[in-house]
Design an enzyme around this catalytic site. Structure first.
Site, short mmCIF file in Angstrom:
data_model
loop_
_atom_site.label_atom_id
_atom_site.label_comp_id
_atom_site.label_asym_id
_atom_site.label_seq_id
_atom_site.Cartn_x
_atom_site.Cartn_y
_atom_site.Cartn_z
N LYS A 113 -36.13 -26.31 9.16
CA LYS A 113 -36.24 -27.71 9.58
C LYS A 113 -37.64 -28.27 9.34
O LYS A 113 -37.81 -29.47 9.14
CB LYS A 113 -35.89 -27.85 11.06
CG LYS A 113 -34.51 -27.34 11.47
CD LYS A 113 -33.39 -28.20 10.92
CE LYS A 113 -32.05 -27.93 11.59
NZ LYS A 113 -31.49 -26.60 11.33
C1 LIG Z 1 -30.30 -26.18 11.04
C2 LIG Z 1 -30.14 -24.79 10.61
C3 LIG Z 1 -29.08 -24.41 9.77
C4 LIG Z 1 -28.00 -25.37 9.33
O1 LIG Z 1 -28.48 -26.34 8.44
P1 LIG Z 1 -27.62 -27.69 8.17
O2 LIG Z 1 -28.50 -28.53 7.35
O3 LIG Z 1 -27.38 -28.26 9.53
O4 LIG Z 1 -26.38 -27.27 7.51
C5 LIG Z 1 -29.03 -23.09 9.37
N1 LIG Z 1 -29.94 -22.19 9.79
C6 LIG Z 1 -30.96 -22.53 10.59
C7 LIG Z 1 -31.93 -21.48 11.04
C8 LIG Z 1 -31.11 -23.83 11.02
O5 LIG Z 1 -32.13 -24.16 11.82
#
Ligand SMILES: *Cc1c(COP(=O)(O)O)cnc(C)c1O
Length: 495
Positions: A113
């Site tokens: 993120k």
């Molecule tokens: C948010 C997240 C995901 C999923 O990503 P999306 O963009 O919501 O599909 C997968 N793994 C981790 C560690 C995340 O923080």
């Protein structure tokens, strides 16, 4: 100039700044580029000679057409020049011939993120300066764990912004919770909500679109914006690292210009994999996008049958950031494939019945590009152990889901196209499950003892920002019900 339209009404046209400032369109649709820019293989080859910052500037400029070059430059540098523990920002690790892990967790909160949330506040500040001068931006976040912390870290003490994060009381890992509840900064708040991620997300969506609440904010010179992956300013920076990964493979001679790659993504809200889809549509030679889910396999079912049905048991898994039954960004894919009239109807069915089915032509088009698979917690742990013991690579629970689904796909199809597997978190962020996978029992150990033990057993170092949490004071310990969310928001804003 590139315009953005709403997925539910293409008559609504806005600039990049407006799309980023608004977050979501007033009638509930999501902003998408009216036309995707194309990037030629010659350009990709040129990008391969640049560092991550150069690549990001080049790709983002194609989308942020009402930003000046200096504005793009300062946003990109501010986000990626320091703050990431690896100079490559999003490095590739090769675990065997033709299998590369794209490490997206080198940012301040150790989850992917950060790739978007280190830059979003900067994009938002520039955007609102153009689109809504003098208004204080209020960021509301619903998080399944990693978004919350990454958003708090991105927005803390950013002038003229205030941020409030809601997380599901039993849906996040102890480390994630601690990361959020100890957050520093003068413009931040954190509150637990009784329920799961979808409760938190629909609560936040409701507040966003509530007219009376919007008017109350406006009267106080404030306006909501979103840091969730429905915001274009979140998605756009994620397109960059798929180009960058391809460039790295080119630069290291693993592939030749024009060769196809497969991309595998552990998926929750469909944001990360959608960014890969956009990269492909822009011209990046991607053969298949492989969508990996945990036991909440709503997307696996959709991508194979065309039926999206959220009326199912919700599982709390060891990959909590993917415990999602409504993948908001899927709407953008449906728009690309099928247009706004269909999207409007399917989204209406989803909100009324929790279910819709796309037509055969749409499904065929989706299946030509996407493969999908899922795996449960037991398989996830087995994969962590196997990859560590067999290849010396330690991956987190989310990444392991993708690795497992990739090898299943490869076995089933015989497709040995070079693969890039997105790795979305540091294994130390999910120490309990990772430690159990590689070393058996974790009884009697607290979160930090598990982190230490994991480092000991694997010989890998825990990222400093996680190790340091131990000494931080808890600042936020509130919890509210779904119905109390409005009050929590007003309270934080002092209105
Ligand atoms: C948010 C997240 C995901 C999923 O990503 P999306 O963009 O919501 O599909 C997968 N793994 C981790 C560690 C995340 O923080």
């Amino acid at each position: 100039m590139m315009n953005y339209v709403s997925t539910r009404d293409t008559g609504i046209k806005v600039t990049a700044s407006q799309a980023i400032t608004k977050g979501i369109s007033a009638e509930g649709g999501l902003f998408v580029p009216e036309n995707l820019p194309k990037v030629s293989m010659d350009t990709v080859s040129e990008l391969a000679k640049l560092d991550y910052i150069g690549r990001a500037k080049s790709i983002l400029s194609l989308f942020l057409t009402d930003f000046t070059e200096a504005e793009v430059d300062s946003c990109v540098k501010g986000a990626y020049e320091t703050g990431f523990s690896d100079a490559k920002v999003a490095p590739l690790a090769k675990i065997e011939d033709g299998v590369h892990i794209l490490e997206l967790f080198k940012g301040p909160t150790c989850a992917f993120k950060d790739m978007a949330l280190q830059i979003l506040p900067r994009l938002l500040t520039v955007s609102s300066g153009k689109a809504a001068k003098g208004t204080k931006i209020v960021i509301l976040v619903a998080t399944s764990g990693d978004t919350g912390k990454a958003a708090l870290e991105g927005f803390k003490d950013v002038e003229n912004t205030q941020i409030l994060v809601f997380y599901p009381s039993d849906g996040v890992s102890p480390m994630q919770k601690l990361q959020m509840c100890t957050q520093e900064g003068n413009n931040v708040s954190v509150c637990a909500i009784e329920g799961n991620f979808d409760d938190a997300q629909s609560g936040v969506k409701r507040i966003f679109t509530d007219k009376a609440i919007g008017e109350k904010l406006a009267a106080n010179s404030m306006a909501f914006s979103s840091a969730n992956s429905i915001n274009w300013g979140r998605l756009c920076p994620q397109i960059v690292y798929y180009f960058s990964a391809y460039c790295d493979l080119l630069a290291s001679g693993e592939i030749k210009a024009g060769d196809e790659i497969n991309v595998v993504v552990p998926t929750g809200n469909f944001g990360n994999i959608l960014a890969a889809y956009y990269a492909k549509e822009m011209g990046l030679p991607v053969k298949k996008l492989i969508c990996a889910s945990n036991s909440n396999s709503v997307l696996t079912e959709f991508l194979t049958t065309g039926v999206y049905d959220r009326n199912r048991e919700f599982f709390t898994t060891i990959s909590p950031s993917m415990d999602i039954l409504i993948s908001s960004n899927l709407e953008r894919l449906l728009y690309s494939v099928s247009g706004s009239e269909n999207v409007k109807q399917w989204m209406k069915q989803l909100s009324e019945d929790g279910k819709y089915e796309v037509d055969g032509a749409t499904l065929d088009e989706i299946k030509a590009v996407f493969a999908a698979g899922c795996c449960d917690d037991t398989e996830t742990k087995e994969t962590i152990a196997k990859v560590f013991k067999g290849k010396g690579y330690l991956c987190d629970t989310h990444t392991a889901v993708a690795v497992k689904v990739y090898y299943d796909y490869k076995e089933k199809t015989g497709d040995s196209t070079p693969a890039v597997i997105a790795s979305t978190a540091s294994p130390f962020k999910f120490s309990a499950a990772v430690l159990e996978a590689v070393a058996g029992g974790t009884e009697g150990l607290d979160e930090f003892e598990m982190v230490e033990r994991l480092a000991e057993v694997t010989g890998k170092a825990c990222p400093e920002q996680l190790a340091n949490l131990r000494d931080k004071a808890v600042r936020f310990d509130g919890c509210c019900s779904k119905n109390e969310m409005d009050g929590v928001v007003f309270n934080m804003l002092g209105i």
